[in-house]
Design a protein around this motif. Structure first.
Motif, PDB file in Angstrom:
ATOM      1  N   SER A  96       0.864  -1.183   0.000  1.00  0.00           N
ATOM      2  CA  SER A  96       0.000   0.000   0.000  1.00  0.00           C
ATOM      3  C   SER A  96       0.889   1.217   0.000  1.00  0.00           C
ATOM      4  O   SER A  96       2.076   1.132   0.288  1.00  0.00           O
ATOM      5  N   GLY A  97       0.325   2.332  -0.349  1.00  0.00           N
ATOM      6  CA  GLY A  97       1.149   3.524  -0.459  1.00  0.00           C
ATOM      7  C   GLY A  97       2.190   3.355  -1.540  1.00  0.00           C
ATOM      8  O   GLY A  97       2.057   2.526  -2.424  1.00  0.00           O
ATOM      9  N   SER A  98       3.243   4.111  -1.488  1.00  0.00           N
ATOM     10  CA  SER A  98       4.263   4.016  -2.520  1.00  0.00           C
ATOM     11  C   SER A  98       5.642   4.063  -1.904  1.00  0.00           C
ATOM     12  O   SER A  98       6.122   5.109  -1.512  1.00  0.00           O
TER      13      SER A  98
ATOM     14  N   ARG B  30      -1.525  10.055   5.054  1.00  0.00           N
ATOM     15  CA  ARG B  30      -1.228   8.925   5.939  1.00  0.00           C
ATOM     16  C   ARG B  30       0.265   8.596   5.985  1.00  0.00           C
ATOM     17  O   ARG B  30       0.820   8.257   7.020  1.00  0.00           O
ATOM     18  N   TYR B  31       0.910   8.619   4.797  1.00  0.00           N
ATOM     19  CA  TYR B  31       2.292   8.186   4.716  1.00  0.00           C
ATOM     20  C   TYR B  31       3.249   9.379   4.780  1.00  0.00           C
ATOM     21  O   TYR B  31       3.015  10.423   4.177  1.00  0.00           O
ATOM     22  N   TYR B  33       7.733  10.071   4.692  1.00  0.00           N
ATOM     23  CA  TYR B  33       8.997   9.422   4.332  1.00  0.00           C
ATOM     24  C   TYR B  33      10.165  10.368   4.617  1.00  0.00           C
ATOM     25  O   TYR B  33      10.031  11.585   4.487  1.00  0.00           O
ATOM     26  N   TYR B  48      10.197   5.253   6.818  1.00  0.00           N
ATOM     27  CA  TYR B  48       8.903   5.793   6.443  1.00  0.00           C
ATOM     28  C   TYR B  48       7.872   5.434   7.513  1.00  0.00           C
ATOM     29  O   TYR B  48       8.114   4.560   8.369  1.00  0.00           O
ATOM     30  N   SER B  94       2.542  11.031   1.239  1.00  0.00           N
ATOM     31  CA  SER B  94       1.632  10.501   0.227  1.00  0.00           C
ATOM     32  C   SER B  94       0.346  10.068   0.907  1.00  0.00           C
ATOM     33  O   SER B  94       0.336   9.768   2.099  1.00  0.00           O
ATOM     34  N   GLY B  96      -1.441   7.339   0.277  1.00  0.00           N
ATOM     35  CA  GLY B  96      -1.484   5.918   0.567  1.00  0.00           C
ATOM     36  C   GLY B  96      -2.807   5.270   0.226  1.00  0.00           C
ATOM     37  O   GLY B  96      -3.150   4.224   0.765  1.00  0.00           O
TER      38      GLY B  96
END
Lengths: 112, 115
Positions: A96-98, B30-31, B33, B48, B94, B96
């Protein structure tokens, strides 16, 4: 280790010409993305192509993806001096995500 | 830079000192990094996060730790800085929402020099 390897490392062209940059990757990907970085700045997303797509267009950008050869190309048509920047390909993977794995980039110089 | 700030933007420190870099987002993504960028290596993922208190290692995580106590903040800590950690550090975010189409948005970067 870097997933993407880009070719050429540096490219110098005249305004109005087309610029082609190539990228090879090693492992399985969900998508292949291209980013641009102006000197001293953060990266900006340009275009994404999914692993089940072969070609995609966005304005003056055209990207192709060949999963059998694990390679992609970015074409910038009718280049402008403002296109001068570093261009990076990145393979997106993960559940999921990148999670992106970047190549070392191509430095493009467009001369007026 | 899409609602992402990094602080500090520049820092010079000495070997052996602890350093914390902060990434702050206003996008509620949500994400988050952390990457480092070095000549000849492109960008390499350090750590991340896929949610509050949920983090994982990237390809160059040795010597770094992270924390995410709030959605909007992601901290990168160098417990004892070394000269090999001299680099430009980028934060990215990102949504996500889909592994096929998720793209990242980058902050302006922090230039760290370890003497």
């Amino acid at each position: 280790s870097q997933q993407g390897e880009e070719d050429p490392q540096a490219l110098s062209i005249q305004e109005g010409e087309n610029a082609t940059m190539n990228c090879s990757y090693k492992t399985s990907i969900n998508n292949l993305q291209w980013y641009r970085q102006n000197s001293g700045r953060g990266l900006v997303h340009l275009i994404l192509i999914r692993s089940n797509e072969r070609e995609k267009h966005s304005g003056r950008l055209r990207v192709t993806l060949d999963t059998s050869k694990k390679s992609s190309s970015l074409l910038i048509t009718a280049s402008r001096a403002a296109d001068t920047a570093s261009y990076f390909c990145a393979g997106g993977s993960g559940t999921s995500g990148s999670r992106l794995t970047f190549g070392e980039g191509t430095q493009l110089t467009v001369n007026p | 830079d899409a609602g992402i700030t990094q602080s500090p933007r520049h820092k010079v420190t000495e070997t052996g000192t602890p350093v914390t870099l902060r990434c702050h987002q206003t996008e509620n993504h949500r994400y988050m990094y952390w990457y480092r960028q070095d000549p000849g290596h492109g960008l390499r993922l350090i750590h991340y996060s896929y949610g509050v208190k949920d983090t994982d290692k990237g390809e160059v995580s040795d010597g770094y730790s992270v924390s995410r106590s709030k959605t909007e903040d992601f901290l990168l800590t160098l417990e004892s800085a070394t000269s090999s950690q001299t680099s430009v550090y980028f934060c990215a975010i990102s949504e996500g929402s889909s592994r096929s189409t998720d793209t990242q948005y980058f902050g302006p970067g922090t230039r760290l020099t370890v003497l």
